[in-house]
Scaffold this active site. Structure first.
Site, short mmCIF file in Angstrom:
data_model
loop_
_atom_site.label_atom_id
_atom_site.label_comp_id
_atom_site.label_asym_id
_atom_site.label_seq_id
_atom_site.Cartn_x
_atom_site.Cartn_y
_atom_site.Cartn_z
N CYS A 20 3.45 7.37 -12.25
CA CYS A 20 4.38 8.08 -11.38
C CYS A 20 4.10 9.57 -11.52
O CYS A 20 4.24 10.13 -12.62
CB CYS A 20 5.83 7.76 -11.76
SG CYS A 20 7.04 8.74 -10.83
N CYS A 71 0.76 11.60 -3.84
CA CYS A 71 0.93 10.33 -4.55
C CYS A 71 0.33 9.18 -3.74
O CYS A 71 0.67 9.00 -2.56
CB CYS A 71 2.41 10.06 -4.80
SG CYS A 71 2.73 8.45 -5.56
N GLU A 98 36.51 12.85 -19.82
CA GLU A 98 35.35 12.02 -19.48
C GLU A 98 35.76 10.56 -19.56
O GLU A 98 36.47 10.15 -20.47
CB GLU A 98 34.20 12.33 -20.46
CG GLU A 98 33.07 11.33 -20.48
CD GLU A 98 32.35 11.17 -19.15
OE1 GLU A 98 31.99 10.03 -18.83
OE2 GLU A 98 32.18 12.19 -18.44
N CYS A 108 25.91 17.24 -7.02
CA CYS A 108 24.59 16.68 -6.73
C CYS A 108 24.54 16.11 -5.31
O CYS A 108 23.51 15.59 -4.89
CB CYS A 108 24.22 15.60 -7.74
SG CYS A 108 25.36 14.21 -7.78
N CYS A 135 10.36 8.91 -3.76
CA CYS A 135 10.26 10.25 -3.19
C CYS A 135 10.48 10.20 -1.68
O CYS A 135 10.16 9.21 -1.03
CB CYS A 135 8.88 10.86 -3.47
SG CYS A 135 8.58 11.22 -5.21
N TYR A 141 34.97 15.63 -15.99
CA TYR A 141 33.78 14.78 -15.90
C TYR A 141 32.73 15.37 -16.87
O TYR A 141 31.59 15.63 -16.51
CB TYR A 141 33.22 14.72 -14.48
CG TYR A 141 34.27 14.57 -13.40
CD1 TYR A 141 34.73 13.31 -13.01
CD2 TYR A 141 34.81 15.69 -12.77
CE1 TYR A 141 35.69 13.18 -12.00
CE2 TYR A 141 35.77 15.57 -11.78
CZ TYR A 141 36.21 14.31 -11.40
OH TYR A 141 37.17 14.19 -10.42
#
Length: 442
Positions: free
Chosen positions: A177, A81, A324, A395, A92, A300
């Site tokens: 991008c 990039c 949720e 995550c 990134c 969630y």
């Protein structure tokens, strides 16, 4: 007597040997005086000149960029990039590393967090140490998968769309991008004038042709006439309430996963990588092995991805409760799961709603908490429900490791852990941990 101000070290350069990777997209080094440097744009084992970007004398650590590479790693490549590099786009973290090296670095971060925060070795976590690429993402060095189906563009004072620099509000103007999905790139966001806008989010759904842009205006600014290269629906963020309102087109996009269509409204949460939803559903279901007639929780639950997958496999006598906090996500989940009469979706925070349900036992639990994790209190409640298996989708490896430690306190062990590179070129990584009662494994 007034204390002298602490001297800033921003701009100071140090020649250093780069040590191990750390959580957050940087590596660790030390100055000759022993001060810790968190260095971006470097790789373990390299010798570099690092320029300080944040910090002052006496600080616990300094942040820095590798501005000259004196002894490169064999894993280093020229960043594909043109907008990547010190002081440039912050989207990134690992453009300068070979794809296989990126996955190894992420694996090292997961292993370090498991050891430090949960006291687990990879073997004890049932993990082979690998981070798997998503289907179709295995590419030679110098090529970049186009995976980001949701891109949040920042807009500078002149109305140009770009991406923010690392830990900065400054906007790096870009003309393209590289990691944006084709459906985002073909809108031509970067070629338009966005004067008066603070940000423009572009969404390209997976499994449908739905495209959406969400505009956040600067205070008092009028919305522009949105004419892009492909048909899109347009939403705006209200500057007072923060709510999202439809300008024209559908207020939702249709996403496909696990053989079902899911409505996702007002820019609500959906996995960003086009293969992520299916990859995670497969990992969760393979780990839980749902049986007909069982009772399951989906915590969630978002718009109901895992709740639907569970309901599909538990059959007519099975039951699923989803919880949720987002109002629009709950509306979408109820719509998406309307054909399952034994699925119920409750709105509110998990820690508040779950105790009120009166549920004292369940067979299966899926939880996919936000980046901060579930926390000790929620984990303690979950371990009291006696589930035969729990799937934890994470995550953030640090939050996952902390919570796995809490699960161990509650009598659960990790049966299996899998890691997936669903955010190529960045430091982010997705994990699925399958837990079961420790007594069962004795």
């Amino acid at each position: 007597m007034q204390a002298e101000p602490t001297k800033s070290l921003v701009g100071q350069e140090y020649e250093v040997e780069i040590g191990p990777v750390a959580h957050g997209g940087h590596c660790i080094a030390r100055t000759a005086e022993g001060q810790v440097l968190f260095v971006r744009h470097a790789l373990p084992g390299e010798r570099v000149v690092a320029r300080v970007t944040e910090g002052e004398e006496g600080a616990r650590f300094l942040r820095a960029d590798a501005v000259r590479i004196l002894e490169p790693s064999k894993d280093r490549v020229e960043a594909p990039c043109p907008f990547a590099g010190p002081g440039r786009c912050g989207g990134c973290d690992w453009q300068h590393a070979k794809p296989g090296a990126q996955r190894r670095l992420k694996g090292e971060v997961i292993a370090e967090q498991l050891k430090r925060l949960a006291g687990l070795t990879p073997e004890e976590a049932g993990w082979d140490g690998t981070v798997m690429p998503a289907e179709g993402d295995k590419m030679p060095a110098g090529q970049v998968p186009q995976w980001r189906t949701r891109v949040q563009y920042a807009v500078d004072a002149e109305g140009h769309a770009g991406l923010r620099r690392h830990r900065s509000h400054e906007v790096e103007r870009i003309d393209h991008c590289m990691i944006a999905a084709e459906g985002v790139s073909e809108l031509g966001i970067e070629r338009r004038d966005w004067t008066g806008m603070e940000s423009v989010e572009a969404i390209a759904a997976t499994g449908s042709q739905d495209r959406q842009v969400i505009l956040t205006p600067r205070p008092g600014a009028r919305l522009p006439l949105v004419e892009l290269d492909k048909p899109v629906s347009v939403l705006r963020v209200d500057e007072k309430s923060g709510g999202v309102h439809r300008v024209h087109g559908r207020p939702f996009v249709r996403e496909r996963a696990d053989g079902r269509t899911h409505r996702v409204g007002n820019g609500g949460f959906w996995q960003v990588h086009p293969k992520a939803a299916d990859t995670l559903v497969t990992a969760v279901m393979q780990g839980l092995l749902p049986r007909k007639g069982e009772m399951a929780l989906d915590l969630y639950c978002g718009v109901g991805l895992f709740a639907g997958a569970l309901a599909d496999r538990l059959g007519e006598k099975g039951a699923v409760l989803g919880i949720e906090s987002g109002k629009r996500a709950v509306e979408d989940a109820r719509h998406n799961l309307a054909d399952f009469p034994r699925v119920r979706i409750e709105q509110g925070k998990v820690e508040s709603v779950l105790p009120r349900t009166g549920i004292t036992e369940v067979d299966l639990i899926v939880l996919d908490p936000p980046r901060a994790g579930a926390g000790r209190g929620t984990v303690a409640h979950l371990t009291s429900l006696g589930a035969r298996r729990i799937a934890y989708v994470a995550c953030d490896p640090a939050a996952l490791a902390r919570d796995l430690g809490y699960f161990r306190e509650g009598g659960y062990r990790v049966r299996m852990l899998r890691a997936f590179d669903l955010f190529p070129m960045t430091h982010h990584v997705e994990c699925v941990a399958i837990l079961e009662p420790a007594a069962k494994s004795l």
